[in-house]
Design a protein around this motif. Structure first.
Motif, PDB file in Angstrom:
ATOM      1  N   ALA A  56       1.171  -1.076  -0.038  1.00 33.63           N
ATOM      2  CA  ALA A  56      -0.136   0.213  -0.041  1.00 33.63           C
ATOM      3  C   ALA A  56       0.809   1.970  -0.043  1.00 33.63           C
ATOM      4  N   TYR A  57       2.453   1.095  -0.057  1.00 32.03           N
ATOM      5  CA  TYR A  57       2.965   2.525   0.119  1.00 32.03           C
ATOM      6  C   TYR A  57       3.317   2.580  -1.718  1.00 32.03           C
ATOM      7  N   HIS A  58       3.627   2.007  -2.274  1.00 27.81           N
ATOM      8  CA  HIS A  58       3.418   2.576  -3.662  1.00 27.81           C
ATOM      9  C   HIS A  58       3.412   1.471  -4.589  1.00 27.81           C
ATOM     10  N   ALA A  59       2.133   0.744  -4.221  1.00 34.40           N
ATOM     11  CA  ALA A  59       1.228  -0.606  -5.034  1.00 34.40           C
ATOM     12  C   ALA A  59       2.120  -1.201  -6.058  1.00 34.40           C
ATOM     13  N   TRP A  60       3.597  -2.254  -5.346  1.00 36.34           N
ATOM     14  CA  TRP A  60       4.217  -3.177  -6.284  1.00 36.34           C
ATOM     15  C   TRP A  60       3.096  -4.158  -5.913  1.00 36.34           C
ATOM     16  N   ARG A  61       3.057  -5.013  -6.896  1.00 35.15           N
ATOM     17  CA  ARG A  61       2.533  -6.537  -6.136  1.00 35.15           C
ATOM     18  C   ARG A  61       3.251  -7.360  -6.435  1.00 35.15           C
ATOM     19  N   PHE A  62       2.231  -8.460  -5.962  1.00 36.88           N
ATOM     20  CA  PHE A  62       2.898  -9.773  -6.022  1.00 36.88           C
ATOM     21  C   PHE A  62       1.980 -10.988  -5.457  1.00 36.88           C
ATOM     22  N   ASP A  63       3.394 -12.314  -6.355  1.00 31.79           N
ATOM     23  CA  ASP A  63       1.930 -13.399  -6.918  1.00 31.79           C
ATOM     24  C   ASP A  63       2.515 -14.262  -5.688  1.00 31.79           C
ATOM     25  N   SER A  64       1.474 -15.398  -5.294  1.00 28.60           N
ATOM     26  CA  SER A  64       1.535 -16.051  -3.953  1.00 28.60           C
ATOM     27  C   SER A  64       2.901 -16.830  -3.500  1.00 28.60           C
ATOM     28  N   GLN A  65       3.618 -16.784  -5.356  1.00 28.54           N
ATOM     29  CA  GLN A  65       5.439 -17.227  -4.986  1.00 28.54           C
ATOM     30  C   GLN A  65       6.363 -16.296  -4.587  1.00 28.54           C
ATOM     31  N   GLY A  66       6.203 -15.039  -4.716  1.00 31.91           N
ATOM     32  CA  GLY A  66       6.131 -14.013  -3.825  1.00 31.91           C
ATOM     33  C   GLY A  66       7.216 -12.773  -5.591  1.00 31.91           C
ATOM     34  N   ASN A  67       6.899 -13.876  -6.461  1.00 25.58           N
ATOM     35  CA  ASN A  67       7.176 -12.700  -8.069  1.00 25.58           C
ATOM     36  C   ASN A  67       6.347 -11.431  -7.996  1.00 25.58           C
ATOM     37  N   CYS A  68       7.343 -10.362  -8.321  1.00 21.67           N
ATOM     38  CA  CYS A  68       6.811  -9.570  -8.208  1.00 21.67           C
ATOM     39  C   CYS A  68       6.281  -9.020  -9.307  1.00 21.67           C
ATOM     40  N   VAL A  69       4.760  -8.663  -9.774  1.00 26.08           N
ATOM     41  CA  VAL A  69       3.963  -8.520 -11.134  1.00 26.08           C
ATOM     42  C   VAL A  69       3.740  -7.023 -11.162  1.00 26.08           C
ATOM     43  N   SER A  70       4.318  -6.199 -10.461  1.00 25.18           N
ATOM     44  CA  SER A  70       3.679  -4.159 -11.055  1.00 25.18           C
ATOM     45  C   SER A  70       4.056  -3.935 -10.387  1.00 25.18           C
ATOM     46  N   ILE A  71       4.288  -2.833 -11.223  1.00 28.49           N
ATOM     47  CA  ILE A  71       5.427  -1.939 -10.699  1.00 28.49           C
ATOM     48  C   ILE A  71       5.290  -0.197 -11.322  1.00 28.49           C
ATOM     49  N   PRO A  72       4.003  -0.138 -11.126  1.00 24.87           N
ATOM     50  CA  PRO A  72       3.379   1.313 -11.298  1.00 24.87           C
ATOM     51  C   PRO A  72       4.390   2.688 -11.720  1.00 24.87           C
ATOM     52  N   GLN A  73       5.265   2.302 -11.015  1.00 29.90           N
ATOM     53  CA  GLN A  73       5.685   3.675 -11.460  1.00 29.90           C
ATOM     54  C   GLN A  73       6.465   4.110 -12.617  1.00 29.90           C
ATOM     55  N   SER A  74       6.890   2.690 -12.951  1.00 37.79           N
ATOM     56  CA  SER A  74       7.968   2.017 -14.370  1.00 37.79           C
ATOM     57  C   SER A  74       7.488   3.553 -15.341  1.00 37.79           C
ATOM     58  N   LYS A  75       8.770   3.343 -16.190  1.00 36.34           N
ATOM     59  CA  LYS A  75       8.197   4.298 -17.222  1.00 36.34           C
ATOM     60  C   LYS A  75       7.337   3.863 -18.470  1.00 36.34           C
ATOM     61  N   ASP A  76       7.387   2.407 -18.644  1.00 37.06           N
ATOM     62  CA  ASP A  76       6.797   1.896 -19.522  1.00 37.06           C
ATOM     63  C   ASP A  76       6.790  -0.039 -18.910  1.00 37.06           C
ATOM     64  N   GLN A  77       5.502  -0.470 -19.736  1.00 39.88           N
ATOM     65  CA  GLN A  77       5.316  -1.809 -19.035  1.00 39.88           C
ATOM     66  C   GLN A  77       6.343  -2.781 -20.123  1.00 39.88           C
ATOM     67  N   GLN A  78       7.199  -2.967 -21.117  1.00 42.27           N
ATOM     68  CA  GLN A  78       8.492  -2.965 -20.894  1.00 42.27           C
ATOM     69  C   GLN A  78       9.744  -3.417 -19.729  1.00 42.27           C
ATOM     70  N   THR A  79       9.664  -1.839 -19.259  1.00 47.39           N
ATOM     71  CA  THR A  79      11.027  -1.293 -17.899  1.00 47.39           C
ATOM     72  C   THR A  79       9.788  -1.829 -16.738  1.00 47.39           C
ATOM     73  N   SER A  80       8.498  -1.693 -16.815  1.00 46.87           N
ATOM     74  CA  SER A  80       8.575  -2.818 -15.657  1.00 46.87           C
ATOM     75  C   SER A  80       8.807  -3.999 -15.800  1.00 46.87           C
ATOM     76  N   SER A  81       8.267  -4.521 -17.291  1.00 45.33           N
ATOM     77  CA  SER A  81       8.844  -6.516 -16.702  1.00 45.33           C
ATOM     78  C   SER A  81      10.234  -6.751 -16.593  1.00 45.33           C
ATOM     79  N   VAL A  82      11.076  -5.384 -16.893  1.00 42.98           N
ATOM     80  CA  VAL A  82      12.056  -6.055 -16.526  1.00 42.98           C
ATOM     81  C   VAL A  82      12.908  -5.444 -15.663  1.00 42.98           C
ATOM     82  N   ASN A  83      12.391  -4.383 -14.712  1.00 42.54           N
ATOM     83  CA  ASN A  83      12.220  -5.257 -13.519  1.00 42.54           C
ATOM     84  C   ASN A  83      11.751  -5.560 -12.663  1.00 42.54           C
ATOM     85  N   CYS A  84      10.981  -6.817 -12.758  1.00 39.74           N
ATOM     86  CA  CYS A  84      10.244  -7.159 -12.164  1.00 39.74           C
ATOM     87  C   CYS A  84      10.464  -8.402 -12.251  1.00 39.74           C
ATOM     88  N   SER A  85      11.477  -8.625 -13.462  1.00 32.97           N
ATOM     89  CA  SER A  85      12.030 -10.117 -13.711  1.00 32.97           C
ATOM     90  C   SER A  85      13.827 -10.092 -12.296  1.00 32.97           C
TER      91      SER A  85
END
Length: 499
Positions: free
Chosen positions: A94-123
């Motif tokens: 609830a601080y910056h809206a990062w999201r995690f699945d049940s395995q602990g993987n980050c699946v969303s970083i809303p403040q990223s420049k674009d979807q590609q950047t978000s995917s790179v950071n989440c990986s």
């Protein structure tokens, strides 16, 4: 192919290590611990817990799977327990809206420049939450006390300390409600207490036994030799004519199994768990299991707690039992901690055979388990600091009710009932006043018609007294309900007043 070979090699290594464990010091983190009762958890939000000094968070995804993470977001270390379980089955910080699945993987970083950047950071592995193995078994949520891939392997090699009778279809079993409570004394003092049957009729006078009649001599005999992984067990010489056999079986790290077999073949099983949460505290989860005899007769349970009752009522009444030990164990722990570098056996005087099991437990802890719990970094054990305000030890809200959805629902219903009762009391009183006023008006009108003086004193009509009785009854009910609701918040107890 190489990946499969590596995985198989890791599994073989884990199995080999586990086969050697009984010759080594007990490994506290390579164990399953019960941390919650699943039916008492609110699945719509995350829940903060502690285990071996680690701050963890429990939450359930959209598939109904409970997960356990370390309670921090990898972004800025905000507690995930203050987050939200979203409709898509992810845990949102609830601080910056990062999201995690049940395995602990980050699946969303809303403040990223674009979807590609978000995917790179989440990986990036650094974006992942630290996940611990979990499983549901017999209504409890169990957590393995290590994280990582190796922990996933090792957790599959060990079975939680379950109650086997609950999974034996050949038995007729009555499973009483689970109870859960955070207690202001350590795991070791909990286990020491439940390894001590001699205290029961004295400490629990009036509920289980009589301190003046039942504090009798008995002996106990070891029936399972002390072991690093399997603990030990003692048979107790029965003191009641209705009991054929009784034994206590300590199963590390957190289970004490107490079985009493009656002469007619029925069994009372107390399944008592204590999970070490932080220094000076443990989480107790327990229940009664009643095994019927061959003729289908159900054995007597433990005191009033063997009677059929709603789960929430059992939870409320459990304070009557748990608080009879609470002050003893809290201050015992503090007194021992003040005697630094003193062995337990050197500080106590145990001349009677009733202390054999307690002594054996302390020997297991000292010789087989390193002498103490290895708390996580950053959690200092300052056990010598006792709670000076004894009344704070009797807190029920923060140690149970706020974590139990069943009790919260019951409390809301009781609060509604006592508000309704007070409301009905006011209505009845108003009706009584109206009935009395109407009677006075009628008498005044009749006196006027008959040209007679208006009586100054007149006995109220029967309807007024019925209304007054109703108002009194509802007011008393409201008062009692309000007073009863306090048991969800605090229950104070003094042995000096327990006659």
């Amino acid at each position: 192919m190489n990946t499969k070979t590596n995985l198989q090699g890791d599994m073989d290594k884990a199995i080999e290590q586990f086969n050697q464990q009984d010759e080594e010091i007990f490994q506290w983190t390579k164990q399953w611990y019960p941390v919650a009762v699943v039916n008492f958890l609110d699945p719509s939000r995350p829940h903060a817990i502690q285990l071996l000094g680690r701050d963890l968070v429990l939450w359930r995804d959209s598939f109904g799977k409970w997960s356990c993470f370390e309670d921090f977001c990898p972004h800025r270390l905000a507690p995930l327990s203050e987050g939200r379980v979203e409709s898509d089955g992810t845990l949102l910080c609830a601080y910056h809206a990062w999201r995690f699945d049940s395995q602990g993987n980050c699946v969303s970083i809303p403040q990223s420049k674009d979807q590609q950047t978000s995917s790179v950071n989440c990986s990036n592995p650094r974006s992942c939450a630290v996940s611990y193995p979990t499983q549901e078994r017999q209504g409890l949520l169990w957590v393995w006390a290590e994280s990582g891939q190796q922990a996933q392997f090792e957790s599959q090699l060990r079975t939680p300390r379950i109650v086997p009778e609950l999974e034996d279809e050949s038995l007729q079993v009555v499973h009483m409600f689970w109870n859960i409570r955070d207690l202001a004394y350590g795991w070791d003092f909990f286990m020491e207490n439940v390894a001590d049957p001699a205290h029961v009729p004295v400490s629990h006078h009036g509920i289980v036994g009589d301190r003046y009649k039942d504090a009798n001599y008995y002996d106990m005999h070891c029936i399972k030799d002390i072991s690093t992984q399997e603990g030990f067990a003692f048979e107790i010489t029965p003191t009641a004519p209705t009991i054929q056999q009784a034994f206590h079986d300590f199963q590390p790290p957190c289970h004490m199994r107490i079985v009493s077999t009656s002469v007619d073949g029925g069994k009372l099983i107390l399944a008592l768990y204590a999970t070490p949460t932080r220094p000076g505290w443990c989480r107790h989860i327990g229940c009664q299991v009643l095994v019927k005899n061959d003729s289908g007769k159900t054995p007597k349970g433990l005191g009033i707690f063997g009677l059929p009752m709603p789960t929430w009522l059992g939870h409320v009444l459990s304070s009557l039992f748990l608080h009879q030990d609470l002050v003893f164990l809290h201050y015992q722990q503090k007194i021992l901690a003040k005697r630094q570098n003193s062995r337990w056996l050197d500080t106590v005087y145990t001349p009677n055979p009733q202390d054999k099991m307690v002594i054996t437990f302390r020997q297991w802890l000292e010789k087989k388990a390193g002498g103490s719990i290895p708390w996580a970094n950053g959690h200092e054990s300052n056990l010598s600091c006792a709670e000076l305000d004894k009344q704070k030890l009797f807190d029920v809200w923060t140690t149970h009710t706020q974590h139990c959805s069943v009790c919260q629902d019951a409390l809301k219903n009781i609060q509604r009932l006592y508000v309704l009762a007070y409301g009905l009391a006011v209505i009845c009183l108003c009706v009584g006043v109206i009935v009395d006023a109407r009677a006075i008006a009628v008498k005044a009108a009749l006196a006027s018609v008959n040209q007679m003086p208006i009586p100054l004193l007149a006995f109220p009509p029967i309807g007024f007294w019925w209304a007054l009785a109703g108002a009194t009854l509802f007011a008393v009910i409201g008062y009692l309900l309000n007073k009863f609701s306090r048991l969800f918040y605090v229950y104070e107890f003094e042995h000096a007043h327990n006659d």
